[in-house]
Design an enzyme around this catalytic site. Structure first.
Site, PDB file in Angstrom:
ATOM      1  N   LYS A 118       0.841  -1.206   0.000  1.00 21.40           N
ATOM      2  CA  LYS A 118       0.000   0.000   0.000  1.00 21.40           C
ATOM      3  C   LYS A 118       0.870   1.248   0.000  1.00 21.40           C
ATOM      4  O   LYS A 118       0.594   2.218  -0.719  1.00 21.40           O
ATOM      5  CB  LYS A 118      -0.954  -0.011   1.205  1.00 21.40           C
TER       6      LYS A 118
ATOM      7  N   GLN B  89      -4.976  -1.777   9.499  1.00 23.94           N
ATOM      8  CA  GLN B  89      -4.840  -3.093   8.859  1.00 23.94           C
ATOM      9  C   GLN B  89      -5.411  -4.185   9.767  1.00 23.94           C
ATOM     10  O   GLN B  89      -5.088  -4.248  10.960  1.00 23.94           O
ATOM     11  CB  GLN B  89      -3.364  -3.367   8.533  1.00 23.94           C
TER      12      GLN B  89
ATOM     13  N   ASP C 244     -11.283   2.425   3.645  1.00 24.36           N
ATOM     14  CA  ASP C 244     -11.525   0.979   3.524  1.00 24.36           C
ATOM     15  C   ASP C 244     -13.007   0.684   3.282  1.00 24.36           C
ATOM     16  O   ASP C 244     -13.352  -0.419   2.848  1.00 24.36           O
ATOM     17  CB  ASP C 244     -11.109   0.268   4.825  1.00 24.36           C
TER      18      ASP C 244
END
Ligand code: GUN
Length: 293
Positions: free
Chosen positions: A52, A96, A119
């Protein structure tokens, strides 16, 4: 049979994003800034987050990585989330997953300001997705839509079977495939561990999206001639011939299934690269305040 080249599509989209970012910056606008919180040292998570950060560089974004050891308290993590919520320089951020067991993932997700939730995991974004309102769409389903769209795969009126019902892939995928849009307008069936006629459902499907995390689960006999098969699986299986000691294995038994398909995604190089690019697209939207002011 046509192979869906997620790696190539992802590279092209990153270029498109980078070009737009340079235009924004040249016009005096703000460079998008993505922050990521990584807790502990899970191998998969380390790789995802590193990728990422790398993708942010390719897109011309600013990125920040905030790391904690696995014994960080829930309170400390929630304080950082609140700090990022308040930080005007951070356009979007992610925590995460998975998190260590002593931390409530749901509590952390709900603590994120939905306007920075790139997200798309916050209940407000999930709810808006389900009623067709503008929102951050979770990355893997959005990447799959992008592939279906760029390969001009017809979905309207098709029978689509989604294998798996997770909050981050199966459920949003089913919702997107049934919405009034293109891609979309499909007749969607979601199968999971308790489904009785999973094999029969797959055999009747025009499109199969496999996201159950069981290597080689979808076999040749389960797929009808001409079907479109999207493989979301990325299970690490030991492989002594690899430098890392493992390889990524999809949910689809590729050698058996591929010859029967009109389109299929490989693992690796199919859905995976698109997932990260979808996060980049959401970050660009966040930088532009395109969805929420
Ligand atoms: N873990 C597995 N996939 C994801 C994802 O898309 N976002 C985050 N934050 N964690 C994940």
């Amino acid at each position: 049979m046509e192979l869906i080249d997620g790696k190539a599509v992802a590279a092209q989209i990153k270029q498109e994003i980078a070009a737009e970012v340079e235009q924004i910056v040249a016009a005096g606008g703000k460079r998008p800034h993505l922050a990521a919180i990584l807790v502990g040292h899970d191998g998969g998570s380390e790789t995802y987050v590193a990728n990422k950060v790398k993708a942010c560089e390719a897109c011309g974004f600013k990125s920040s990585l905030i790391r904690y050891e696995a014994d960080v308290t829930e309170e400390e993590l929630l304080n950082k989330v609140e700090e990022l919520n308040q930080d005007a320089d951070v356009d979007g951020f992610i925590v995460q997953l998975p998190l260590p067991k002593h931390i409530s993932e749901q509590k952390v997700i709900e603590a994120i300001d939905y306007r920075k939730d790139v997200d798309g995991f916050h209940p407000i974004n999930v709810g808006r997705l389900n009623i067709g309102l503008p929102c951050y769409v979770s990355a893997t389903p959005n990447g799959i839509l992008e592939l279906l769209s760029r390969y001009h795969i017809e979905t309207s009126g098709k029978k689509c079977v989604v294998l798996g019902r997770s909050n981050i892939v199966g459920k949003p995928m089913a919702s997107l495939m049934m919405r009034k849009a293109t891609p979309g307008d499909a007749t969607v069936t979601v199968c999971h561990s308790h489904s009785k006629d999973l094999v029969k459902e797959c055999q009747e499907a025009d499109i199969i999206i496999a996201a159950i995390g069981r290597p080689n689960f979808v076999t040749g006999d389960m797929v009808k001639e001409g079907a479109v098969v999207i493989d979301v699986g990325t299970t690490r299986v030991p492989d002594a011939t690899k430098k890392s000691g493992f390889r990524l294995n999809g949910d689809v038994k590729f050698d058996e299934v591929a010859p029967k398909c009109s389109f299929i995604t490989p693992v690796p190089g199919g859905v995976g690269p698109m997932t990260i690019v979808s996060l980049m697209k959401n970050t660009l939207l966040a930088g532009k305040k395109a969805i929420y002011k």
